[in-house]
Design an enzyme around this catalytic site. Structure first.
Site, PDB file in Angstrom:
ATOM      1  N   SER A  37       0.851  -1.188   0.000  1.00 12.99           N
ATOM      2  CA  SER A  37       0.000   0.000   0.000  1.00 12.99           C
ATOM      3  C   SER A  37       0.884   1.235   0.000  1.00 12.99           C
ATOM      4  CB  SER A  37      -0.887   0.014   1.248  1.00 12.99           C
ATOM      5  OG  SER A  37      -1.538   1.264   1.394  1.00 12.99           O
ATOM      6  N   TYR A  54      -2.045  -0.183  10.472  1.00 13.82           N
ATOM      7  CA  TYR A  54      -2.068  -0.611   9.071  1.00 13.82           C
ATOM      8  C   TYR A  54      -0.849  -0.075   8.330  1.00 13.82           C
ATOM      9  CZ  TYR A  54      -3.762  -1.291   4.287  1.00 13.82           C
ATOM     10  OH  TYR A  54      -3.886  -1.664   2.971  1.00 13.82           O
ATOM     11  N   LYS A  82       2.028  -2.402   6.415  1.00 17.91           N
ATOM     12  CA  LYS A  82       2.354  -2.327   4.992  1.00 17.91           C
ATOM     13  C   LYS A  82       3.797  -1.869   4.763  1.00 17.91           C
ATOM     14  CE  LYS A  82      -1.390  -3.945   3.215  1.00 17.91           C
ATOM     15  NZ  LYS A  82      -1.375  -5.223   2.468  1.00 17.91           N
TER      16      LYS A  82
END
Length: 266
Positions: A151, A167, A171
């Protein structure tokens, strides 16, 4: 000179895909099918009906070999077992799309230790396990390609109030894991790369969630900070995934392809 379009074909190749029924990966596996590849699709047991339907649809529409499997990518025993079954069923593994993943919005004060561990276990540990167990067969045959779905939040951090530090961290780990495994597998002619999507219309970065969970100004701020002033579509990601899986990228390893409408340049 070889026909340039033939370089992107996947005829004779077996591609494993995790999180196969997800919003992005369902587009990726259809691209593989269109390119002539065979598919071993993996998802969690709760998605079994969606997985059956997707497998049947791809078989009917493209006439390729498709099999589906149930596994939790964060559980080592699951991945070891399913990798052995896929080798037994297909005889070889030529590519892997590591697309299984989860997201959770919130600041560091919002996350619990359990929340944080879940993100790391699925997004990082799961990616690692698949690189290990599916990658070992590629190493033995001295050819293959792994594509990890990362991402743009692994490189940049979302602006407050739309926080998701867990998150972002997971990533970022996927990106460095990709480079690390690429350095180990390179001598065996096994390539390891990643694709980093930006804001998308649906899926884990669903813009509707931005509006629902935070002030509507978050949407406007996000688009104002994207040079193309719009969100992306999954069809704008499949070219990168297909390139990395195919023989068009046989000298490409350890890189990340950022597809974010230019968000990272500002």
């Amino acid at each position: 000179m070889v026909n340039v379009m033939d370089l992107f074909r996947l005829d004779g190749k077996v591609i494993v895909a995790t999180g196969a029924t997800g919003y992005l990966c369902s587009h990726f596996v259809e691209a593989v099918a269109q390119a002539g590849g065979s598919l071993a699709m993996i998802d969690i047991p709760s998605n079994v009906n969606k997985l059956k339907e997707l497998a049947q649809s791809l078989k009917n529409q493209y006439g390729i070999e498709v099999r589906y499997y149930m596994a939790d990518n964060s559980k080592e025993a699951d991945i070891q077992k399913v990798s052995e079954q896929i080798i037994q069923d297909f005889g070889h593994i030529d590519g892997l799309i590591n697309a299984a993943g989860v997201n959770q919005h919130g600041s560091i004060q919002d996350y619990t230790g359990e929340d944080y561990a879940r993100l790391m276990n699925i997004n990082i540990v799961g990616t690692f396990l698949c690189c290990k167990y599916f990658g070992q067969y590629m190493v033995k045959q001295k050819q293959g390609s792994i594509v990890n779905i990362a991402s743009f939040t692994g490189t940049i951090v979302n602006k407050p109030p739309f926080n998701m530090s867990g998150y972002c961290t997971s990533k970022g780990g996927v990106l460095h894991l990709t480079r690390s495994v690429a350095s180990e597998y390179g001598e065996y002619n096994v390539r390891v790369n990643s694709v980093s999507p930006g804001f998308l219309g649906k899926g884990m970065s669903n813009v509707k969630n931005f509006i629902k969970l935070n002030d509507p100004r978050v949407f406007e701020n996000s688009m104002n900070n994207t040079p193309m002033h719009r969100v992306g579509k999954p069809t704008e990601l499949i070219g990168a995934v297909l390139y990395l899986l195919s023989d068009a990228s046989t000298y490409t390893t350890g890189i990340d392809i950022m597809i974010d409408g230019g968000y990272h340049v500002w």
